[in-house]
Design an enzyme around this catalytic site. Structure first.
Site, PDB file in Angstrom:
ATOM      1  N   GLU A 171       0.883  -1.079  -0.055  1.00 40.57           N
ATOM      2  CA  GLU A 171      -0.429  -0.140   0.151  1.00 40.57           C
ATOM      3  C   GLU A 171       1.116   1.289   0.305  1.00 40.57           C
ATOM      4  O   GLU A 171       1.057   2.071   0.912  1.00 40.57           O
ATOM      5  CB  GLU A 171      -1.136  -0.540   1.287  1.00 40.57           C
ATOM      6  CG  GLU A 171      -1.996  -1.214   1.447  1.00 40.57           C
ATOM      7  CD  GLU A 171      -2.904  -0.963   2.209  1.00 40.57           C
ATOM      8  OE1 GLU A 171      -2.437  -0.324   3.423  1.00 40.57           O
ATOM      9  OE2 GLU A 171      -3.765  -2.137   2.432  1.00 40.57           O
ATOM     10  N   GLU A 353      -5.489  -8.717   1.002  1.00 39.75           N
ATOM     11  CA  GLU A 353      -6.141  -8.411   2.204  1.00 39.75           C
ATOM     12  C   GLU A 353      -7.565  -8.116   2.181  1.00 39.75           C
ATOM     13  O   GLU A 353      -8.401  -7.308   0.896  1.00 39.75           O
ATOM     14  CB  GLU A 353      -5.870  -6.909   2.552  1.00 39.75           C
ATOM     15  CG  GLU A 353      -4.760  -7.153   3.157  1.00 39.75           C
ATOM     16  CD  GLU A 353      -3.684  -5.658   3.935  1.00 39.75           C
ATOM     17  OE1 GLU A 353      -4.968  -5.124   3.927  1.00 39.75           O
ATOM     18  OE2 GLU A 353      -2.509  -5.868   4.206  1.00 39.75           O
TER      19      GLU A 353
HETATM   20  O1  IFM Z   1      -4.800  -2.416   8.982  1.00 41.29           O
HETATM   21  C1  IFM Z   1      -4.125  -2.394   8.199  1.00 41.29           C
HETATM   22  C2  IFM Z   1      -2.979  -2.472   6.900  1.00 41.29           C
HETATM   23  O2  IFM Z   1      -1.392  -3.050   7.866  1.00 41.29           O
HETATM   24  C3  IFM Z   1      -3.257  -2.443   5.868  1.00 41.29           C
HETATM   25  N1  IFM Z   1      -4.192  -2.416   5.485  1.00 41.29           N
HETATM   26  C4  IFM Z   1      -5.318  -1.726   5.814  1.00 41.29           C
HETATM   27  C5  IFM Z   1      -5.072  -2.599   7.428  1.00 41.29           C
HETATM   28  C6  IFM Z   1      -6.716  -2.008   8.186  1.00 41.29           C
HETATM   29  O3  IFM Z   1      -6.719  -1.073   8.587  1.00 41.29           O
END
Ligand code: IFM
Length: 443
Positions: A171, A353
């Site tokens: 990210e 994710e």
């Molecule tokens: O916890 C975070 C993660 O570290 C990166 N992506 C989003 C998740 C939720 O906010």
């Protein structure tokens, strides 16, 4: 009755070669801070009013001590893969050498994963920049990109063939925009002139590391993980539509277009010159290095309307929302995957994710998180819808394996499919974890 996760019986997501995993990140779970160099999140947490509950990563889930039992927990869920990140300040010394003790910590994990046939999806950078590099300008300094590629070189040699997949960055939007433009994440810098510059150096770091990984680890799947918050217009008016396209370029396309088209979105021309990154000859070729996979992180969408001063304004997310205030809108995931596939020549995609923050309660050793189960069910089916429309998606990771340090929200938001009691460090598989396990084992 406990809800289930179910997919259409003919879904390719029920075939054995679709990868299911759980994900974590080093700073969010490890603790063990005395055994590594300080990073920007240590400093940020120590700055008053930055983290809602005033907490830090000093102990987190104490995974640094409990890693063996955590891998047994992962195994007990029956997943095919574990996505973890490497703490750069744990494995590289100030002088840029490998720190053998830190490297050994991860070698132990990788070896146990291999012995259990669990594929290791390793992320090299999940936001924990060594503080001494930040003191030298951090991601605003082009040199940090070269430091990153040196780190990638040393660590990928040390890991040999233990890694199934490397993601360079997690990210980069969060690192650059949240960290250097609006300052709600470490290192907390604020200034519109910083965000695009930090982003360029992060993307350069990614491209340089891809060259290294391709050389040192040609058999692993090497790529990057991007987060997307698809942008929707509040109305069908031309003004709102244009504002929404601007927001989409600024927040989403900014990080993917350079990877596939070797240029920034045309919106760059609408930004003041002082906000532009310095792009040197050859940078975009490095950044657009071929990827073996693209990791997509998805949680929610955002709705925008036009604004004379700011180009666009995000409106309050409508209900239903999760405990962190993010709208639950699974069809945006299908639409996102379709639109990325139309815009770019995508390699295989992994949903790296996806998950929900829910205000869980533990009662008699059980966590009945039905809302999280229905979130997962809707999003797994949204992925299936995209696959049915011809998009190659090879895997899905739940965020997160267990409750952990949720950045500026501290420990107040729980994303795990396993509940963590932070006083005792006892882990309890939530009903969502049991449902995930059942889905995987019933394939
Ligand atoms: O916890 C975070 C993660 O570290 C990166 N992506 C989003 C998740 C939720 O906010």
């Amino acid at each position: 009755m406990t809800a289930k996760l179910s997919l259409p019986t003919n879904s390719t997501m029920l075939s054995a070669d679709f990868t299911y995993g759980v994900a974590t990140a080093a700073f969010q779970i490890e603790g063990g801070v005395k055994k590594r160099l300080p990073c920007i999140w240590d400093t940020f947490c120590a700055t008053p009013d930055k983290v809602v509950d005033g907490s830090n990563g000093d102990q987190a889930c104490d995974h640094f001590t409990l890693w063996q039992q955590d891998i047994e927990l992962i195994e007990s869920l029956g997943v095919d893969a574990y996505r973890l990140s490497i703490s750069w300040p744990r494995v590289i010394t100030k002088s840029g050498q490998l720190n053998p003790e830190g490297v050994q910590f991860y070698l132990n994990i990788l070896e146990v994963l291999k012995s259990k046939n669990i594929k290791a999806f390793v992320t090299l950078y999940h936001w924990d920049l060594p503080q001494h590099l930040e003191d030298n300008g951090g991601w605003l300094n082009r040199q940090t990109a070269y430091k990153f590629s040196e780190y990638a070189d040393l660590i990928s040699k040390a890991f040999g063939d233990l890694v199934h997949s490397y993601a360079t960055l997690n990210e980069p939007f969060c690192s650059s925009y949240l960290g250097y433009e609006i300052g709600v994440h470490a290192p907390g810098k604020v200034g519109k002139e910083y965000g695009r510059k930090a982003a360029h150096h992060l993307l350069l770091a990614h491209g340089l590391a891809m060259e290294v990984l391709t050389k040192n680890s040609p058999n692993s799947l090497n790529g990057i993980v991007l987060n997307f918050t698809p942008c929707y217009a509040q109305s069908a008016s031309e003004k709102d539509k244009l504002a929404t396209e601007f927001a989409d370029d600024y927040f989403n396309q900014w990080y993917i277009k350079p990877l596939f088209d070797a240029c920034y979105p045309a919106t760059l021309a609408k930004l003041p010159k002082a906000h532009h990154p310095e792009v040197l000859d050859g940078d975009m070729d490095i950044i657009s290095h071929k990827l073996d996979f693209l990791g997509v992180n998805f949680y929610t969408r955002a709705i925008y309307k036009a604004d004379e001063k700011e180009h666009f304004i995000q409106i309050e997310p409508p209900e239903p929302t999760t405990d962190i205030g993010w709208e639950i809108y699974p069809q945006a995931l299908t639409e996102l995957l379709i639109s990325l596939n139309e815009k770019y020549s995508l390699p295989p995609v992994y949903i790296t994710e996806n998950g929900a923050a829910i205000d869980d309660e533990i009662n008699n050793g059980e966590v009945s998180d039905q809302r999280r189960i229905s979130y997962y069910n809707a999003h797994l089916n949204a992925v299936n819808d995209a696959i049915e429309q011809g998009i190659k998606i090879d895997g899905y990771f739940a965020w997160s394996l267990m409750d952990n340090f949720e950045w500026a929200e501290g420990y107040l938001k729980r994303f795990g499919i396993v509940y963590v009691d932070y006083d005792t460090q006892v882990r309890t598989i939530k009903d969502s974890g049991l449902a995930y396990k059942a889905l995987i084992s019933n394939r």
